[in-house]
Design a protein around this motif. Structure first.
Motif, PDB file in Angstrom:
ATOM      1  N   THR A   2       0.816  -1.215   0.000  1.00  0.00           N
ATOM      2  CA  THR A   2       0.000   0.000   0.000  1.00  0.00           C
ATOM      3  C   THR A   2       0.849   1.264   0.000  1.00  0.00           C
ATOM      4  N   VAL A  26      -3.784   1.571  -6.396  1.00  0.00           N
ATOM      5  CA  VAL A  26      -3.740   1.479  -4.936  1.00  0.00           C
ATOM      6  C   VAL A  26      -4.471   2.665  -4.310  1.00  0.00           C
ATOM      7  N   HIS A  72      -8.069   2.033  -4.584  1.00  0.00           N
ATOM      8  CA  HIS A  72      -8.446   1.028  -3.579  1.00  0.00           C
ATOM      9  C   HIS A  72      -8.614   1.673  -2.205  1.00  0.00           C
ATOM     10  N   ARG A  73      -7.670   2.523  -1.851  1.00  0.00           N
ATOM     11  CA  ARG A  73      -7.728   3.159  -0.536  1.00  0.00           C
ATOM     12  C   ARG A  73      -8.968   4.028  -0.390  1.00  0.00           C
ATOM     13  N   THR A 128     -11.770   3.695  -1.807  1.00  0.00           N
ATOM     14  CA  THR A 128     -13.033   2.954  -1.787  1.00  0.00           C
ATOM     15  C   THR A 128     -13.078   1.938  -0.649  1.00  0.00           C
ATOM     16  N   ALA A 129     -11.938   1.689  -0.040  1.00  0.00           N
ATOM     17  CA  ALA A 129     -11.891   0.651   0.994  1.00  0.00           C
ATOM     18  C   ALA A 129     -12.843   1.019   2.130  1.00  0.00           C
ATOM     19  N   TRP A 150     -15.063  -1.379  -3.391  1.00  0.00           N
ATOM     20  CA  TRP A 150     -13.933  -2.180  -3.854  1.00  0.00           C
ATOM     21  C   TRP A 150     -13.481  -1.732  -5.232  1.00  0.00           C
ATOM     22  N   VAL A 151     -12.274  -2.126  -5.564  1.00  0.00           N
ATOM     23  CA  VAL A 151     -11.738  -1.969  -6.918  1.00  0.00           C
ATOM     24  C   VAL A 151     -11.337  -3.361  -7.382  1.00  0.00           C
ATOM     25  N   ARG A 152     -11.879  -3.778  -8.526  1.00  0.00           N
ATOM     26  CA  ARG A 152     -11.540  -5.094  -9.082  1.00  0.00           C
ATOM     27  C   ARG A 152     -10.907  -4.902 -10.450  1.00  0.00           C
ATOM     28  N   LEU A 173      -4.500  -7.575  -2.556  1.00  0.00           N
ATOM     29  CA  LEU A 173      -5.174  -6.307  -2.280  1.00  0.00           C
ATOM     30  C   LEU A 173      -6.309  -6.058  -3.274  1.00  0.00           C
ATOM     31  N   LEU A 174      -6.036  -6.383  -4.544  1.00  0.00           N
ATOM     32  CA  LEU A 174      -6.991  -6.080  -5.599  1.00  0.00           C
ATOM     33  C   LEU A 174      -7.471  -7.380  -6.249  1.00  0.00           C
TER      34      LEU A 174
END
Lengths: 168, 122
Positions: free
Chosen positions: A91, B53, B56-57, B59-60, B64-66, B86-87
């Motif tokens: 991250t 990333v 992702h952060r 939306t976490a 989600w991000v796929r 992570l993804l």
């Protein structure tokens, strides 16, 4: 005999990232090393990006063919990249560029230059260096030894990888 | 709100980051479930990883991000950067929209910790 070397000077702008990648691909294809193009492009992309972003000077990209292919990116900023930022944290927002370089290359490093620095990485030459030679050496092995056949690519019992390829 | 599907194509790098606009716009407009379709992408570098990333952060927690791709170079970069867990990754947009754990990316050798309930073949 001098080792073949090709170089290009790229301006201090981010469009140089793509230009550098193209140049690396073109040179390696010209040297009949298409197998190295992908790794060379990954590494070149990261190093040129770093040079343009952090040094902000024009960049000299060179490829040299010897026992290995050495790809070097020179800038005119003497401050060395901060290696402590290369850490394995998925991250983390930075440090991934050098992480990619380290993963794809055989060796890499940074050398100080009188007017800046050079960041370089090497790619090992493919065995026998050409597809034809590969075929020949395989044939020879089959003829003159009792050694068992090389393991097939069947390390994936479920064939999942093949399925994925099939979706191309 | 339906998940957003952001389709990207070509070589993605820091040269021209307009490819990131679609992801940014989706998040700005309140989307928290985003499928990033990389099926027509032929190159990515760490600048793309960074953008993914960040998405992702953002939306976490509530989304989600796929990722959808089949190109092996993309797989390599994602693995090198340690983003495999992570993804979530898929080979088709439909599978990503379903999020079906049984259809996680076939290149993903690791056992996904995802639930295997309801894995009826369709």
């Amino acid at each position: 005999m001098t080792a073949p070397r090709r170089q290009i000077v790229l301006p201090a702008e981010l469009s140089s990232v793509r230009a550098g990648r193209r140049f690396a691909a073109e040179v390696l294809t010209g040297w009949n090393l298409p197998q190295l193009v992908e790794d060379a492009q990954l590494g070149t992309s990261e190093l040129v990006t770093n040079a343009v972003r952090h040094a902000g000077t024009e960049v000299e990209l060179s490829l040299q063919l010897g026992d290995a292919v050495t790809i070097e990116v020179r800038d005119r900023e003497p401050e060395l990249p901060r290696s402590e930022r290369v850490e394995f944290d998925p991250t983390a927002e930075s440090g991934r560029g050098l992480q990619i370089v380290a993963a794809i290359c055989d060796d890499w490093g940074v050398t100080a230059q009188p007017d800046g620095k050079a960041v370089w990485f090497t790619l090992r030459l493919p065995d026998a260096n050409a597809a034809d030679a590969d075929v020949l050496s395989l044939t020879e092995r089959r003829q003159d030894s009792d050694e068992p056949a090389p393991p097939s690519d069947d390390a994936d019992p479920e064939g999942m990888v093949e399925q994925a390829r099939g979706t191309h | 709100m339906q998940p957003a599907v952001v389709r990207l194509a070509g070589e993605l790098d820091a040269s021209d980051t307009t490819w990131a606009d679609g992801i940014e716009q989706a998040i700005e407009s309140g989307q928290r479930e985003i499928v990033v379709d990389l099926l027509n992408v032929t190159f990515i570098d760490s600048s793309v990883v960074r953008a993914l990333v960040l998405a992702h952060r953002r939306t976490a927690g509530d989304g989600w991000v796929r990722l959808v791709y089949t190109h092996h170079l993309i797989r390599r970069v994602i693995e090198i950067c340690g983003l495999g867990d992570l993804l979530p990754q898929f080979t088709t947009v439909d599978a990503a929209l379903r999020g079906a754990p049984a259809r996680q990316h076939p290149l993903d050798g690791s056992a996904s910790g995802a639930a295997t309930t309801g894995g009826s073949p369709s």
